[in-house]
Design an enzyme around this catalytic site. Structure first.
Site, PDB file in Angstrom:
ATOM      1  N   GLY A 261     -47.371 -24.389 -78.771  1.00  0.00           N
ATOM      2  CA  GLY A 261     -47.119 -25.794 -79.064  1.00  0.00           C
ATOM      3  C   GLY A 261     -45.794 -26.298 -78.517  1.00  0.00           C
ATOM      4  O   GLY A 261     -45.597 -27.511 -78.368  1.00  0.00           O
ATOM      5  N   SER A 262     -44.885 -25.394 -78.207  1.00  0.00           N
ATOM      6  CA  SER A 262     -43.605 -25.816 -77.624  1.00  0.00           C
ATOM      7  C   SER A 262     -43.695 -25.948 -76.111  1.00  0.00           C
ATOM      8  O   SER A 262     -42.875 -26.650 -75.507  1.00  0.00           O
ATOM      9  CB  SER A 262     -42.498 -24.819 -77.983  1.00  0.00           C
ATOM     10  OG  SER A 262     -42.170 -24.942 -79.350  1.00  0.00           O
TER      11      SER A 262
ATOM     12  N   ARG B 239     -47.036 -27.473 -83.015  1.00  0.00           N
ATOM     13  CA  ARG B 239     -47.986 -28.231 -82.184  1.00  0.00           C
ATOM     14  C   ARG B 239     -48.075 -29.691 -82.591  1.00  0.00           C
ATOM     15  O   ARG B 239     -48.444 -30.545 -81.794  1.00  0.00           O
ATOM     16  CB  ARG B 239     -49.370 -27.566 -82.201  1.00  0.00           C
ATOM     17  CG  ARG B 239     -49.986 -27.426 -83.570  1.00  0.00           C
ATOM     18  CD  ARG B 239     -51.120 -26.416 -83.521  1.00  0.00           C
ATOM     19  NE  ARG B 239     -51.806 -26.247 -84.786  1.00  0.00           N
ATOM     20  CZ  ARG B 239     -51.358 -25.529 -85.815  1.00  0.00           C
ATOM     21  NH1 ARG B 239     -50.179 -24.931 -85.726  1.00  0.00           N
ATOM     22  NH2 ARG B 239     -52.067 -25.408 -86.916  1.00  0.00           N
TER      23      ARG B 239
ATOM     24  N   HIS C 194     -65.356 -23.425 -56.712  1.00  0.00           N
ATOM     25  CA  HIS C 194     -65.137 -22.277 -55.833  1.00  0.00           C
ATOM     26  C   HIS C 194     -65.264 -20.960 -56.588  1.00  0.00           C
ATOM     27  O   HIS C 194     -64.955 -19.910 -56.049  1.00  0.00           O
ATOM     28  CB  HIS C 194     -63.766 -22.415 -55.158  1.00  0.00           C
ATOM     29  CG  HIS C 194     -63.663 -23.672 -54.341  1.00  0.00           C
ATOM     30  ND1 HIS C 194     -64.081 -23.747 -53.027  1.00  0.00           N
ATOM     31  CD2 HIS C 194     -63.273 -24.928 -54.678  1.00  0.00           C
ATOM     32  CE1 HIS C 194     -63.910 -24.985 -52.587  1.00  0.00           C
ATOM     33  NE2 HIS C 194     -63.428 -25.729 -53.575  1.00  0.00           N
TER      34      HIS C 194
ATOM     35  N   GLU D  26     -56.130 -23.302 -82.386  1.00  0.00           N
ATOM     36  CA  GLU D  26     -55.249 -23.150 -83.542  1.00  0.00           C
ATOM     37  C   GLU D  26     -55.747 -23.901 -84.774  1.00  0.00           C
ATOM     38  O   GLU D  26     -55.658 -23.396 -85.886  1.00  0.00           O
ATOM     39  CB  GLU D  26     -53.817 -23.600 -83.199  1.00  0.00           C
ATOM     40  CG  GLU D  26     -53.144 -22.693 -82.185  1.00  0.00           C
ATOM     41  CD  GLU D  26     -51.678 -23.008 -81.957  1.00  0.00           C
ATOM     42  OE1 GLU D  26     -50.918 -23.124 -82.922  1.00  0.00           O
ATOM     43  OE2 GLU D  26     -51.283 -23.161 -80.785  1.00  0.00           O
TER      44      GLU D  26
ATOM     45  N   LYS E 180     -46.152 -12.184 -84.659  1.00  0.00           N
ATOM     46  CA  LYS E 180     -44.701 -12.416 -84.563  1.00  0.00           C
ATOM     47  C   LYS E 180     -43.942 -11.474 -85.500  1.00  0.00           C
ATOM     48  O   LYS E 180     -42.909 -10.905 -85.148  1.00  0.00           O
ATOM     49  CB  LYS E 180     -44.366 -13.862 -84.918  1.00  0.00           C
ATOM     50  CG  LYS E 180     -44.739 -14.842 -83.820  1.00  0.00           C
ATOM     51  CD  LYS E 180     -44.275 -16.259 -84.150  1.00  0.00           C
ATOM     52  CE  LYS E 180     -44.690 -17.206 -83.038  1.00  0.00           C
ATOM     53  NZ  LYS E 180     -44.301 -18.597 -83.262  1.00  0.00           N
TER      54      LYS E 180
ATOM     55  N   THR F  72     -38.716 -17.838 -81.118  1.00  0.00           N
ATOM     56  CA  THR F  72     -39.802 -17.220 -80.344  1.00  0.00           C
ATOM     57  C   THR F  72     -39.206 -16.304 -79.278  1.00  0.00           C
ATOM     58  O   THR F  72     -38.401 -16.744 -78.440  1.00  0.00           O
ATOM     59  CB  THR F  72     -40.682 -18.323 -79.728  1.00  0.00           C
ATOM     60  OG1 THR F  72     -41.250 -19.053 -80.815  1.00  0.00           O
ATOM     61  CG2 THR F  72     -41.793 -17.760 -78.863  1.00  0.00           C
TER      62      THR F  72
ATOM     63  N   SER G 215     -39.310 -23.418 -83.490  1.00  0.00           N
ATOM     64  CA  SER G 215     -38.625 -22.616 -84.522  1.00  0.00           C
ATOM     65  C   SER G 215     -37.260 -22.144 -84.042  1.00  0.00           C
ATOM     66  O   SER G 215     -36.360 -21.895 -84.832  1.00  0.00           O
ATOM     67  CB  SER G 215     -39.474 -21.390 -84.871  1.00  0.00           C
ATOM     68  OG  SER G 215     -39.607 -20.573 -83.713  1.00  0.00           O
TER      69      SER G 215
ATOM     70  N   SER H 112     -38.259 -24.201 -78.018  1.00  0.00           N
ATOM     71  CA  SER H 112     -38.936 -23.457 -79.080  1.00  0.00           C
ATOM     72  C   SER H 112     -38.724 -24.228 -80.373  1.00  0.00           C
ATOM     73  O   SER H 112     -37.576 -24.419 -80.797  1.00  0.00           O
ATOM     74  CB  SER H 112     -38.367 -22.042 -79.224  1.00  0.00           C
ATOM     75  OG  SER H 112     -38.844 -21.468 -80.434  1.00  0.00           O
TER      76      SER H 112
HETATM   77  C1  F6R Z   1     -47.784 -23.456 -84.061  1.00  0.00           C
HETATM   78  C2  F6R Z   1     -47.982 -23.441 -82.622  1.00  0.00           C
HETATM   79  C3  F6R Z   1     -47.673 -22.202 -81.870  1.00  0.00           C
HETATM   80  C4  F6R Z   1     -46.155 -22.100 -81.616  1.00  0.00           C
HETATM   81  C5  F6R Z   1     -45.831 -20.864 -80.797  1.00  0.00           C
HETATM   82  C6  F6R Z   1     -44.369 -20.776 -80.403  1.00  0.00           C
HETATM   83  O1  F6R Z   1     -47.955 -24.771 -84.556  1.00  0.00           O
HETATM   84  O2  F6R Z   1     -48.418 -24.406 -82.078  1.00  0.00           O
HETATM   85  O3  F6R Z   1     -48.398 -22.224 -80.668  1.00  0.00           O
HETATM   86  O4  F6R Z   1     -45.728 -23.255 -80.970  1.00  0.00           O
HETATM   87  O5  F6R Z   1     -46.176 -19.715 -81.514  1.00  0.00           O
HETATM   88  O6  F6R Z   1     -43.533 -20.952 -81.508  1.00  0.00           O
HETATM   89  P1  F6R Z   1     -42.339 -21.987 -81.389  1.00  0.00           P
HETATM   90  O7  F6R Z   1     -42.959 -23.305 -81.054  1.00  0.00           O
HETATM   91  O8  F6R Z   1     -41.663 -21.974 -82.723  1.00  0.00           O
HETATM   92  O9  F6R Z   1     -41.462 -21.489 -80.291  1.00  0.00           O
END
Ligand code: F6R
Length: 359
Positions: free
Chosen positions: A65-66, A157, A258, A242, A350, A112, A109, A107
């Site tokens: 999502g980032s 996301r 192709h 998701e 994670k 990541t 959070s 990111s």
């Molecule tokens: C959760 C989502 C995930 C996170 C991914 C990376 O809503 O969409 O795809 O985006 O796991 O985590 P972040 O975004 O915190 O770096």
């Protein structure tokens, strides 16, 4: 007159109680507020200015999502970007990154590990870095780099507007791309679309609900007709993955002519496929022909659904289909009885990785 969706099959997407029961974290509300989130993200960026900079290349590093904000930005800006823009989803960065690179480390959070690793490498190559995050380790190591703060408490996301807007506005501010004037009309179009796509709009009038019923129990193959929609196709896939916990695959015209097109020669029915064609009025004339030939070749092998962008400007068109896909993914979640907010497998992985020593 018969109406296929006049008494929708069970569970009824017109039953707001059912939606509430499944959507425990109220992801519908987060989706409904996308127009206001874009407005807020623009206000947050404000009149922030960056020194003019002509990068040799642009990189957006992030995951899930980032990262998608980078794909959508690329789709939108592709026709005017003077230099390449790549979205990197990995621990390691390509060799071309150096001090002439404009590097967005994104990111939500801030924790990541792939993004942290890529960012550290970019710093060591002296790339010009902009960090976009709500905090975490990324914020701690940002040092003197530009830091763009995301509002906390959202699933990444659903924070898409807050990530997409500063990427585009930063590029404008540095003079890499022209200043856009279609934000307002895009927001207005989304306000109108949300009325059409919202849970209170009954199925016969609601394109997202109708498509959700049509795709239920099928493996959707999303085919994008134009580079303008490549990022949108990926957003459809990742949102369906998701939110609805469902498989989806993505392919693109004319590349699919192709390779992928050969798979339709198979007599083996390995899945109950449904094809969704993402279409845009600006698509190349040769692509229009190719889409027609595709329908002729596979029309009797799978159901084909066509959805078209709405609006005039490129941004309106991109967001109109992105918004349809976001609502579709939530309605599919309701049909599959999956809480759209929950991402247990992602969190489990994670957690497992974070317990291991870093290499
Ligand atoms: C959760 C989502 C995930 C996170 C991914 C990376 O809503 O969409 O795809 O985006 O796991 O985590 P972040 O975004 O915190 O770096």
């Amino acid at each position: 007159m018969s109406c296929e969706f006049c008494s929708p099959p069970s569970p009824s997407l017109d039953d707001l109680g059912v939606i509430k029961e499944v959507d425990k974290g109220d992801m519908f509300s987060l989706t409904l507020r996308m127009p206001e989130d874009i407005e807020q993200a623009l206000a947050d960026f404000g009149n922030r200015t960056f020194p003019r900079f002509t990068p040799a290349n642009i990189v957006v590093a992030g995951m899930g999502g980032s990262a998608i904000g980078g794909d959508i930005a690329y789709s939108l800006l592709r026709d005017e970007l003077p230099v390449p823009l790549s979205v990197i989803r990995d621990y390691n960065i390509p060799a071309f990154i150096d001090r002439k690179t404009l590097f967005f480390a994104v990111s939500y959070s801030g924790n990541t590990e792939e993004t942290l690793s890529a960012y550290r490498e970019a710093k060591s190559k002296e790339a010009r870095c902009i960090v976009i995050s709500s905090g975490g380790r990324l914020k701690e190591i940002a040092g003197d780099d530009v830091f763009i703060s995301l509002p906390s408490g959202m699933p990444p996301r659903f924070a898409f507007p807050y990530i997409f807007v500063p990427i585009v506005r930063s590029l404008e501010s540095m003079g890499v791309v022209r200043k856009r004037n279609d934000w307002e009309e895009t927001i207005e179009l989304l306000r109108k679309l949300r009325e059409d796509l919202a849970p209170h709009t009954p199925t016969p009038d609601n394109e997202a609900k109708k498509l959700a019923y049509s795709l239920r129990g099928k493996l959707p193959l999303i085919y994008a007709s134009s580079p303008l929609l490549y990022g949108v196709a990926l957003r459809w896939k990742t949102q369906i993955n998701e939110n609805a916990k469902a498989h989806t695959y993505v392919d693109f015209f004319s590349e699919l002519h192709h390779n992928e097109i050969m798979a339709w020669e198979s007599e083996e029915k390995v899945a109950n496929f449904a094809v969704v064609l993402l279409r845009d009025k600006g698509e190349n004339d040769r692509i229009k022909k190719r889409v027609e030939i595709t329908k002729e070749l596979i029309g009797d092998k799978a159901e084909i659904y066509e959805v078209w962008t709405k609006g005039e400007s490129k941004m309106e068109r991109v967001f109109s289909l992105l918004y349809l896909g976001d609502f579709l993914s939530l309605y599919l979640a309701v049909l599959y009885h999956k809480d759209p907010q929950e991402i247990d497998n992602i969190n489990y992985i994670k957690q497992k990785l974070s317990a291991l020593p870093s290499s």
